[in-house]
Scaffold this motif. Structure first.
Motif, PDB file in Angstrom:
ATOM      1  N   SER A 107      12.031 -63.641  57.399  1.00 12.72           N
ATOM      2  CA  SER A 107      13.046 -64.289  56.562  1.00 12.72           C
ATOM      3  C   SER A 107      14.451 -64.097  57.130  1.00 12.72           C
ATOM      4  N   ARG A 108      14.778 -62.888  57.575  1.00 11.62           N
ATOM      5  CA  ARG A 108      16.125 -62.580  58.040  1.00 11.62           C
ATOM      6  C   ARG A 108      16.446 -63.232  59.390  1.00 11.62           C
ATOM      7  N   VAL A 109      15.420 -63.580  60.157  1.00 10.87           N
ATOM      8  CA  VAL A 109      15.655 -64.177  61.469  1.00 10.87           C
ATOM      9  C   VAL A 109      16.128 -65.630  61.343  1.00 10.87           C
ATOM     10  N   GLN A 110      16.273 -66.086  60.109  1.00 11.11           N
ATOM     11  CA  GLN A 110      16.729 -67.454  59.861  1.00 11.11           C
ATOM     12  C   GLN A 110      18.096 -67.738  60.483  1.00 11.11           C
ATOM     13  N   VAL A 111      18.935 -66.707  60.614  1.00 11.08           N
ATOM     14  CA  VAL A 111      20.293 -66.911  61.137  1.00 11.08           C
ATOM     15  C   VAL A 111      20.316 -67.050  62.655  1.00 11.08           C
ATOM     16  N   TYR A 112      19.192 -66.824  63.321  1.00  6.85           N
ATOM     17  CA  TYR A 112      19.141 -66.938  64.768  1.00  6.85           C
ATOM     18  C   TYR A 112      18.949 -68.408  65.175  1.00  6.85           C
ATOM     19  N   PRO A 113      19.217 -68.738  66.421  1.00 13.86           N
ATOM     20  CA  PRO A 113      18.990 -70.103  66.901  1.00 13.86           C
ATOM     21  C   PRO A 113      17.527 -70.511  66.737  1.00 13.86           C
ATOM     22  N   PRO A 114      17.247 -71.803  66.586  1.00 16.65           N
ATOM     23  CA  PRO A 114      15.875 -72.254  66.330  1.00 16.65           C
ATOM     24  C   PRO A 114      14.847 -71.740  67.335  1.00 16.65           C
ATOM     25  N   ALA A 115      15.194 -71.708  68.600  1.00 19.09           N
ATOM     26  CA  ALA A 115      14.216 -71.262  69.598  1.00 19.09           C
ATOM     27  C   ALA A 115      13.842 -69.802  69.383  1.00 19.09           C
ATOM     28  N   LEU A 125      27.094 -63.620  61.929  1.00 18.59           N
ATOM     29  CA  LEU A 125      25.851 -63.632  61.167  1.00 18.59           C
ATOM     30  C   LEU A 125      24.734 -62.888  61.907  1.00 18.59           C
ATOM     31  N   GLU A 126      24.617 -63.126  63.177  1.00 22.72           N
ATOM     32  CA  GLU A 126      23.599 -62.418  63.950  1.00 22.72           C
ATOM     33  C   GLU A 126      23.919 -60.930  64.044  1.00 22.72           C
ATOM     34  N   GLY A 127      25.204 -60.621  64.159  1.00 20.95           N
ATOM     35  CA  GLY A 127      25.595 -59.213  64.218  1.00 20.95           C
ATOM     36  C   GLY A 127      25.255 -58.484  62.927  1.00 20.95           C
ATOM     37  N   GLN A 128      25.436 -59.155  61.780  1.00 19.79           N
ATOM     38  CA  GLN A 128      25.111 -58.532  60.500  1.00 19.79           C
ATOM     39  C   GLN A 128      23.603 -58.417  60.290  1.00 19.79           C
ATOM     40  N   ALA A 129      22.858 -59.345  60.861  1.00 20.45           N
ATOM     41  CA  ALA A 129      21.400 -59.331  60.662  1.00 20.45           C
ATOM     42  C   ALA A 129      20.671 -58.446  61.671  1.00 20.45           C
ATOM     43  N   TYR A 130      21.314 -58.106  62.772  1.00 24.68           N
ATOM     44  CA  TYR A 130      20.617 -57.423  63.867  1.00 24.68           C
ATOM     45  C   TYR A 130      20.065 -56.058  63.436  1.00 24.68           C
ATOM     46  N   GLN A 131      20.893 -55.192  62.906  1.00 23.34           N
ATOM     47  CA  GLN A 131      20.435 -53.842  62.566  1.00 23.34           C
ATOM     48  C   GLN A 131      19.387 -53.844  61.459  1.00 23.34           C
ATOM     49  N   PRO A 132      19.565 -54.651  60.388  1.00 17.69           N
ATOM     50  CA  PRO A 132      18.472 -54.711  59.399  1.00 17.69           C
ATOM     51  C   PRO A 132      17.143 -55.191  59.985  1.00 17.69           C
ATOM     52  N   LEU A 133      17.205 -56.135  60.944  1.00 17.33           N
ATOM     53  CA  LEU A 133      15.974 -56.588  61.583  1.00 17.33           C
ATOM     54  C   LEU A 133      15.311 -55.464  62.377  1.00 17.33           C
ATOM     55  N   VAL A 134      16.124 -54.725  63.120  1.00 22.54           N
ATOM     56  CA  VAL A 134      15.595 -53.596  63.886  1.00 22.54           C
ATOM     57  C   VAL A 134      14.969 -52.569  62.946  1.00 22.54           C
TER      58      VAL A 134
END
Length: 254
Positions: A87-95, A149-158
């Protein structure tokens, strides 16, 4: 043979053996035998041994139940962490997003259809499952965040990938039997001693006494079966299933 059928037969056999022994023993007792002659110390010892064995059974049941509950909670935690990543990876580019989700689906599908039966049969995880989860980790960690957006999502994803890895490790530790053979020896020996002491109480062939003796032995057989069933959380009748994965990733069910 079904495990529940085996349980029913074991309980019936335990009760039948006790009743048979009592009946055969009664035939050999002389007519002038007085049941009240049973020493008080025997009744006291029987009671104390029964209480001690009941405590041991309770501790064993609590231990295996806690292990099963932990295995169930760990499975839900692993599935939920992977769902959060998807769900959180939604902010990343489509590829990047599509590749990460595809790798998560591949891991979940492998766990549900391949690793789970292997784990139930052999009590261990597979190297392939670890490699697929590592691929998900690489999808998350190998890309440097681009933008806020990616910076905010990166650590929670890790963190969520690490949580999934931890839950997977816990699942592997709970995959096999947890109680050592020496504990089983004590439980079975204690059951034989406890049931055997019933014969020291001068049981007669009245329907009430025979019924109570049979039910007592059947109850012990049931409790031992319960401990045995819970001892392998993923492999037996009341096992933990892959339901959380299927609930959160229903598209991998096929």
């Amino acid at each position: 043979m079904s495990e529940w059928l085996a349980l029913t037969l074991a309980m019936a056999a335990a009760g039948a053996v006790v009743v048979s022994v009592v009946v055969l023993r009664q035939r050999r007792i002389p007519e002038d035998d007085d049941p009240s002659e049973t020493p008080d110390v025997i009744e006291y010892m029987t009671m104390m041994i029964g209480v001690v064995y009941a405590i041991v059974l309770g501790l064993a049941i609590a231990g295996v139940w806690e292990g099963r509950s932990g295995a169930q909670a760990g499975t839900l935690q692993e599935a939920q962490a992977l769902h959060e990543v998807a769900s959180r990876v939604q902010v990343y580019p489509p590829a990047v997003r599509d590749r990460t989700r595809a790798d998560i689906d591949a891991y979940v599908s492998y766990v549900v259809h391949t690793e789970w039966p292997h784990m139930a049969a052999r009590g261990e995880l597979t190297d392939r499952g670890g490699a697929l989860l590592e691929r998900v980790r690489r999808d998350v960690t190998d890309r440097a965040p681009q933008g806020d957006l990616e910076g905010q999502a990166y650590q929670p994803l890790v963190d969520q990938v690490a949580l999934a890895d931890l839950a997977r490790t816990s699942r592997g530790q709970n995959a096999g039997e947890t109680m050592p053979p020496i504990v089983w020896f004590g439980l079975v020996a204690g059951a034989l001693v406890t049931v055997g002491l019933v014969f020291t109480l001068q049981i007669r062939r009245s329907a009430r006494e025979l019924l109570l003796a049979g039910l007592f032995s059947a109850l012990i057989a049931f409790l031992l079966f319960l401990i045995w069933d819970f001892d392998a959380p993923f492999a037996r009748g009341l096992s933990v299933t892959a339901g959380p994965f299927l609930d959160l990733f229903p598209h991998v069910a096929g």
